[in-house]
Design an enzyme around this catalytic site. Structure first.
Site, PDB file in Angstrom:
ATOM      1  N   ASP A   1      -8.070  -4.341   7.717  1.00  0.00           N
ATOM      2  CA  ASP A   1      -8.573  -5.226   6.601  1.00  0.00           C
ATOM      3  C   ASP A   1      -9.359  -6.357   7.183  1.00  0.00           C
ATOM      4  OD1 ASP A   1      -8.017  -3.994   4.016  1.00  0.00           O
ATOM      5  OD2 ASP A   1      -5.965  -4.814   4.089  1.00  0.00           O
TER       6      ASP A   1
ATOM      7  N   GLU B   1      -5.647 -11.460   7.606  1.00  0.00           N
ATOM      8  CA  GLU B   1      -6.564 -10.128   7.433  1.00  0.00           C
ATOM      9  C   GLU B   1      -7.909 -10.218   6.728  1.00  0.00           C
ATOM     10  OE1 GLU B   1      -4.163  -7.315   5.331  1.00  0.00           O
ATOM     11  OE2 GLU B   1      -3.228  -8.669   4.019  1.00  0.00           O
TER      12      GLU B   1
ATOM     13  N   ARG C   1       7.059  -5.681   3.249  1.00  0.00           N
ATOM     14  CA  ARG C   1       5.672  -6.064   2.936  1.00  0.00           C
ATOM     15  C   ARG C   1       5.627  -6.140   1.290  1.00  0.00           C
ATOM     16  NH1 ARG C   1      -0.182  -4.452   5.170  1.00  0.00           N
ATOM     17  NH2 ARG C   1       0.444  -2.241   4.147  1.00  0.00           N
TER      18      ARG C   1
ATOM     19  N   HIS D   1       0.872  -1.104  -0.005  1.00  0.00           N
ATOM     20  CA  HIS D   1      -0.061  -0.027   0.076  1.00  0.00           C
ATOM     21  C   HIS D   1       0.830   1.215   0.050  1.00  0.00           C
ATOM     22  CE1 HIS D   1      -3.651  -2.069   0.259  1.00  0.00           C
ATOM     23  NE2 HIS D   1      -3.395  -2.680   1.368  1.00  0.00           N
TER      24      HIS D   1
END
Length: 258
Positions: A166, A140, A69, A44
């Site tokens: 999430d 998530e 990530r 993200h």
């Protein structure tokens, strides 16, 4: 051992920060924070593949260590992050034991996995390179929560990492930064599964206060903030002062026009 493994061995929590922007200068500043690790967010955040190496180098220059990530559960992305010097990866949207196994195998050389041999940097020999790698898979989704025990039992998975926002969306709690209730219960379920299987329980903390509450709930690895969050918070404070100055230093009888 890497810094996360060392923290677990010492019985202390491991705390880090998010690097969501692509700036190597900001990443170096985060690296100088004195915290265990900086998480480069390629899912993200705005960092892309070309940004990854300079970000990891900047974090190391600051004296910290880089987690990455990756944007997806893709073996090539996982291997690339490790080859460039990350001490570990956080793999998003892992909902089944098979997906967890795919993530873990990408972090391990044969016969334990299928990681390709490519010592680009930070290479200390095959055994040490593999032993010092941490694989965290994200819980998530509702499916991931339902399968959390099987995921936690997957060989090569070093820890579970909860994405609370999430997970809250997946459980119908809506888009709230700290949903409470059903999300807190889900986090407890993940922490208990990780503890049962002797692996790390990690959660994305959204502030120091939130991170402290997560540690109190049994998490052993948390984030406390992000580069973009610190910039936003700092700007908000200065904007508030500027608004106060506008009233305090206004001159009588003057107007502004558009």
């Amino acid at each position: 051992m890497n810094v996360i493994q060392q923290a677990m061995a010492e019985g202390r929590p491991s705390v880090g920060l998010w690097a969501a922007g692509p700036s190597a200068a900001s990443a170096e500043i985060l690296g100088r924070s004195g915290l265990d690790w900086i998480l480069v967010d390629m899912q993200h955040g705005s960092a892309n593949a070309a940004d990854l190496l300079p970000l990891i180098q900047a974090i190391e220059l600051g004296g910290s260590h880089a987690l990455v990530r990756v944007p997806a559960n893709d073996a090539s992305l996982i291997m690339r992050a490790l080859d460039l010097g990350a001490i570990g990866v956080i793999v998003p949207m892992v909902s089944t034991a098979a997906q967890a196994r795919a993530a873990a195998e990408a972090t391990r050389y044969p016969p334990a996995g299928n990681r390709s041999f490519g010592p680009i940097r930070n290479f200390y020999g095959l055994d040490r390179a593999e032993a010092s790698t941490t694989c965290l898979v994200m819980i998530e989704t509702a499916e991931g929560l339902a399968n959390v025990d099987e995921i936690a039992a997957t060989p090569g998975v070093d820890g579970l990492f909860v994405g609370p926002v999430d997970l809250g969306l997946a459980l119908g709690a809506g888009l709230r930064l700290t949903a409470g209730g059903v999300v807190d219960e889900a986090i407890s379920q993940v922490v208990e599964a990780a503890t049962r299987h002797g692996i790390i329980a990690g959660v994305a903390g959204l502030s120091p206060e939130h991170a402290e509450s997560l540690l109190s709930a049994g998490a052993r690895l948390v984030t406390v903030g992000s580069d973009l969050g610190y910039v936003t918070k700092g700007l908000a404070g200065d904007r508030e002062r500027a608004e106060q100055w506008a009233a305090r230093f206004a001159r009588p009888g003057t107007t502004t026009s558009g």
